[in-house]
Design a protein around this motif. Structure first.
Motif, PDB file in Angstrom:
ATOM      1  N   HIS A  43       0.880  -1.172   0.000  1.00  0.00           N
ATOM      2  CA  HIS A  43       0.000   0.000   0.000  1.00  0.00           C
ATOM      3  C   HIS A  43       0.913   1.216   0.000  1.00  0.00           C
ATOM      4  CE1 HIS A  43      -3.628   2.303   0.837  1.00  0.00           C
ATOM      5  NE2 HIS A  43      -2.882   3.019   1.667  1.00  0.00           N
ATOM      6  N   PHE A  44       0.911   1.968  -1.096  1.00  0.00           N
ATOM      7  CA  PHE A  44       1.779   3.133  -1.222  1.00  0.00           C
ATOM      8  C   PHE A  44       1.144   4.360  -0.594  1.00  0.00           C
ATOM      9  CE2 PHE A  44       3.319   0.419  -4.601  1.00  0.00           C
ATOM     10  CZ  PHE A  44       4.691   0.573  -4.499  1.00  0.00           C
ATOM     11  N   ILE A  45       1.958   5.157   0.075  1.00  0.00           N
ATOM     12  CA  ILE A  45       1.525   6.422   0.650  1.00  0.00           C
ATOM     13  C   ILE A  45       2.526   7.485   0.225  1.00  0.00           C
ATOM     14  CG2 ILE A  45       1.155   7.714   2.779  1.00  0.00           C
ATOM     15  CD1 ILE A  45       0.425   5.035   4.096  1.00  0.00           C
ATOM     16  N   ILE A  46       2.015   8.555  -0.330  1.00  0.00           N
ATOM     17  CA  ILE A  46       2.871   9.684  -0.705  1.00  0.00           C
ATOM     18  C   ILE A  46       2.616  10.794   0.294  1.00  0.00           C
ATOM     19  CG2 ILE A  46       3.371  11.422  -2.456  1.00  0.00           C
ATOM     20  CD1 ILE A  46       2.456   9.405  -4.538  1.00  0.00           C
ATOM     21  N   THR A  47       3.674  11.242   0.938  1.00  0.00           N
ATOM     22  CA  THR A  47       3.517  12.338   1.889  1.00  0.00           C
ATOM     23  C   THR A  47       3.793  13.660   1.183  1.00  0.00           C
ATOM     24  OG1 THR A  47       5.806  12.148   2.628  1.00  0.00           O
ATOM     25  CG2 THR A  47       4.148  10.901   3.852  1.00  0.00           C
ATOM     26  N   ILE A  48       3.072  14.669   1.609  1.00  0.00           N
ATOM     27  CA  ILE A  48       3.192  16.002   1.038  1.00  0.00           C
ATOM     28  C   ILE A  48       3.485  16.961   2.181  1.00  0.00           C
ATOM     29  CG2 ILE A  48       1.996  17.831  -0.227  1.00  0.00           C
ATOM     30  CD1 ILE A  48       0.226  15.595  -1.443  1.00  0.00           C
ATOM     31  N   PRO A  49       4.525  17.788   2.062  1.00  0.00           N
ATOM     32  CA  PRO A  49       4.858  18.714   3.150  1.00  0.00           C
ATOM     33  C   PRO A  49       3.694  19.648   3.490  1.00  0.00           C
ATOM     34  CG  PRO A  49       6.643  18.602   1.562  1.00  0.00           C
ATOM     35  CD  PRO A  49       5.493  17.863   0.961  1.00  0.00           C
ATOM     36  N   ALA A  50       3.460  19.837   4.768  1.00  0.00           N
ATOM     37  CA  ALA A  50       2.366  20.694   5.231  1.00  0.00           C
ATOM     38  C   ALA A  50       2.567  22.149   4.820  1.00  0.00           C
ATOM     39  CB  ALA A  50       2.238  20.595   6.745  1.00  0.00           C
ATOM     40  N   VAL A  51       3.792  22.564   4.605  1.00  0.00           N
ATOM     41  CA  VAL A  51       4.059  23.966   4.263  1.00  0.00           C
ATOM     42  C   VAL A  51       3.749  24.292   2.802  1.00  0.00           C
ATOM     43  CG1 VAL A  51       5.784  24.271   6.071  1.00  0.00           C
ATOM     44  CG2 VAL A  51       6.503  23.523   3.794  1.00  0.00           C
ATOM     45  N   TRP A  52       3.474  23.264   1.987  1.00  0.00           N
ATOM     46  CA  TRP A  52       3.119  23.520   0.590  1.00  0.00           C
ATOM     47  C   TRP A  52       1.768  24.215   0.520  1.00  0.00           C
ATOM     48  CZ3 TRP A  52       4.341  18.825  -3.071  1.00  0.00           C
ATOM     49  CH2 TRP A  52       5.717  18.619  -3.100  1.00  0.00           C
ATOM     50  N   THR A  53       1.561  24.955  -0.557  1.00  0.00           N
ATOM     51  CA  THR A  53       0.267  25.599  -0.768  1.00  0.00           C
ATOM     52  C   THR A  53      -0.788  24.537  -1.068  1.00  0.00           C
ATOM     53  OG1 THR A  53       0.564  25.823  -3.155  1.00  0.00           O
ATOM     54  CG2 THR A  53       1.392  27.638  -1.764  1.00  0.00           C
ATOM     55  N   ASP A  54      -2.042  24.904  -0.880  1.00  0.00           N
ATOM     56  CA  ASP A  54      -3.134  23.977  -1.191  1.00  0.00           C
ATOM     57  C   ASP A  54      -3.100  23.576  -2.658  1.00  0.00           C
ATOM     58  OD1 ASP A  54      -4.025  23.923   1.415  1.00  0.00           O
ATOM     59  OD2 ASP A  54      -5.581  25.438   1.090  1.00  0.00           O
ATOM     60  N   ALA A  55      -2.746  24.506  -3.526  1.00  0.00           N
ATOM     61  CA  ALA A  55      -2.675  24.202  -4.966  1.00  0.00           C
ATOM     62  C   ALA A  55      -1.583  23.172  -5.256  1.00  0.00           C
ATOM     63  CB  ALA A  55      -2.424  25.481  -5.761  1.00  0.00           C
ATOM     64  N   ALA A  56      -0.433  23.305  -4.600  1.00  0.00           N
ATOM     65  CA  ALA A  56       0.659  22.346  -4.803  1.00  0.00           C
ATOM     66  C   ALA A  56       0.278  20.967  -4.276  1.00  0.00           C
ATOM     67  CB  ALA A  56       1.928  22.843  -4.114  1.00  0.00           C
ATOM     68  N   LYS A  57      -0.385  20.936  -3.117  1.00  0.00           N
ATOM     69  CA  LYS A  57      -0.841  19.661  -2.563  1.00  0.00           C
ATOM     70  C   LYS A  57      -1.840  18.984  -3.501  1.00  0.00           C
ATOM     71  CE  LYS A  57      -0.411  21.241   2.207  1.00  0.00           C
ATOM     72  NZ  LYS A  57      -1.151  21.610   3.415  1.00  0.00           N
ATOM     73  N   GLN A  58      -2.762  19.758  -4.039  1.00  0.00           N
ATOM     74  CA  GLN A  58      -3.762  19.209  -4.962  1.00  0.00           C
ATOM     75  C   GLN A  58      -3.105  18.699  -6.242  1.00  0.00           C
ATOM     76  OE1 GLN A  58      -6.842  18.544  -4.205  1.00  0.00           O
ATOM     77  NE2 GLN A  58      -7.298  17.707  -6.212  1.00  0.00           N
ATOM     78  N   PHE A  59      -2.117  19.423  -6.719  1.00  0.00           N
ATOM     79  CA  PHE A  59      -1.373  19.013  -7.913  1.00  0.00           C
ATOM     80  C   PHE A  59      -0.743  17.637  -7.699  1.00  0.00           C
ATOM     81  CE2 PHE A  59       2.645  18.723 -10.195  1.00  0.00           C
ATOM     82  CZ  PHE A  59       2.265  18.991 -11.490  1.00  0.00           C
ATOM     83  N   MET A  60      -0.123  17.428  -6.546  1.00  0.00           N
ATOM     84  CA  MET A  60       0.506  16.138  -6.265  1.00  0.00           C
ATOM     85  C   MET A  60      -0.535  15.036  -6.108  1.00  0.00           C
ATOM     86  SD  MET A  60       3.693  16.367  -6.568  1.00  0.00           S
ATOM     87  CE  MET A  60       4.237  14.838  -5.858  1.00  0.00           C
ATOM     88  N   ARG A  61      -1.677  15.354  -5.477  1.00  0.00           N
ATOM     89  CA  ARG A  61      -2.752  14.359  -5.368  1.00  0.00           C
ATOM     90  C   ARG A  61      -3.209  13.911  -6.747  1.00  0.00           C
ATOM     91  NH1 ARG A  61      -4.786  18.188  -1.524  1.00  0.00           N
ATOM     92  NH2 ARG A  61      -4.306  17.467   0.573  1.00  0.00           N
ATOM     93  N   GLU A  62      -3.442  14.879  -7.618  1.00  0.00           N
ATOM     94  CA  GLU A  62      -3.908  14.566  -8.971  1.00  0.00           C
ATOM     95  C   GLU A  62      -2.847  13.799  -9.758  1.00  0.00           C
ATOM     96  OE1 GLU A  62      -5.173  18.310 -10.606  1.00  0.00           O
ATOM     97  OE2 GLU A  62      -6.838  18.479  -9.181  1.00  0.00           O
ATOM     98  N   SER A  63      -1.586  14.126  -9.558  1.00  0.00           N
ATOM     99  CA  SER A  63      -0.504  13.392 -10.230  1.00  0.00           C
ATOM    100  C   SER A  63      -0.481  11.947  -9.767  1.00  0.00           C
ATOM    101  CB  SER A  63       0.847  14.059  -9.949  1.00  0.00           C
ATOM    102  OG  SER A  63       0.892  15.359 -10.484  1.00  0.00           O
ATOM    103  N   ALA A  64      -0.636  11.727  -8.464  1.00  0.00           N
ATOM    104  CA  ALA A  64      -0.637  10.365  -7.925  1.00  0.00           C
ATOM    105  C   ALA A  64      -1.833   9.575  -8.439  1.00  0.00           C
ATOM    106  CB  ALA A  64      -0.637  10.404  -6.399  1.00  0.00           C
ATOM    107  N   ILE A  65      -2.987  10.222  -8.538  1.00  0.00           N
ATOM    108  CA  ILE A  65      -4.180   9.552  -9.066  1.00  0.00           C
ATOM    109  C   ILE A  65      -3.983   9.178 -10.531  1.00  0.00           C
ATOM    110  CG2 ILE A  65      -6.612   9.936  -9.677  1.00  0.00           C
ATOM    111  CD1 ILE A  65      -6.780  11.548  -7.012  1.00  0.00           C
ATOM    112  N   GLU A  66      -3.292  10.028 -11.275  1.00  0.00           N
ATOM    113  CA  GLU A  66      -3.027   9.748 -12.694  1.00  0.00           C
ATOM    114  C   GLU A  66      -2.202   8.473 -12.877  1.00  0.00           C
ATOM    115  OE1 GLU A  66      -0.792  11.872 -16.447  1.00  0.00           O
ATOM    116  OE2 GLU A  66      -1.820  13.161 -15.018  1.00  0.00           O
TER     117      GLU A  66
END
Length: 70
Positions: A43-66
């Motif tokens: 089960h893979f988990i990608i962590t995203i730094p809390a200091v990133w902007t909401d837009a950057a976090k969403q970008f990484m979520r969408e990339s992982a879903i892709e």
């Protein structure tokens, strides 16, 4: 859009998804070779730094879903 040294452009999200997929496949190859685990065991988990902007976090979520489409 990101541009390579030859001027070819691709969406940044596609490049990030391809990078995530590459890392995923390399990890799975190593795990299968050394321990016999399969993708069903992981089960893979990608962590995203809390200091990133909401837009950057969403970008990484969408990339992982892709990556699921590969």
């Amino acid at each position: 859009m990101l541009e390579d040294i030859d001027g070819k452009q691709m969406p940044a999200q596609t490049i990030f998804a391809m990078s995530i997929n590459f890392l995923k496949m390399e990890i799975l190859k190593s795990m299968t070779k050394h321990s016999g685990y399969t993708i069903e065991d992981v089960h893979f988990i990608i962590t995203i730094p809390a200091v990133w902007t909401d837009a950057a976090k969403q970008f990484m979520r969408e990339s992982a879903i892709e990556v699921r489409s590969y």
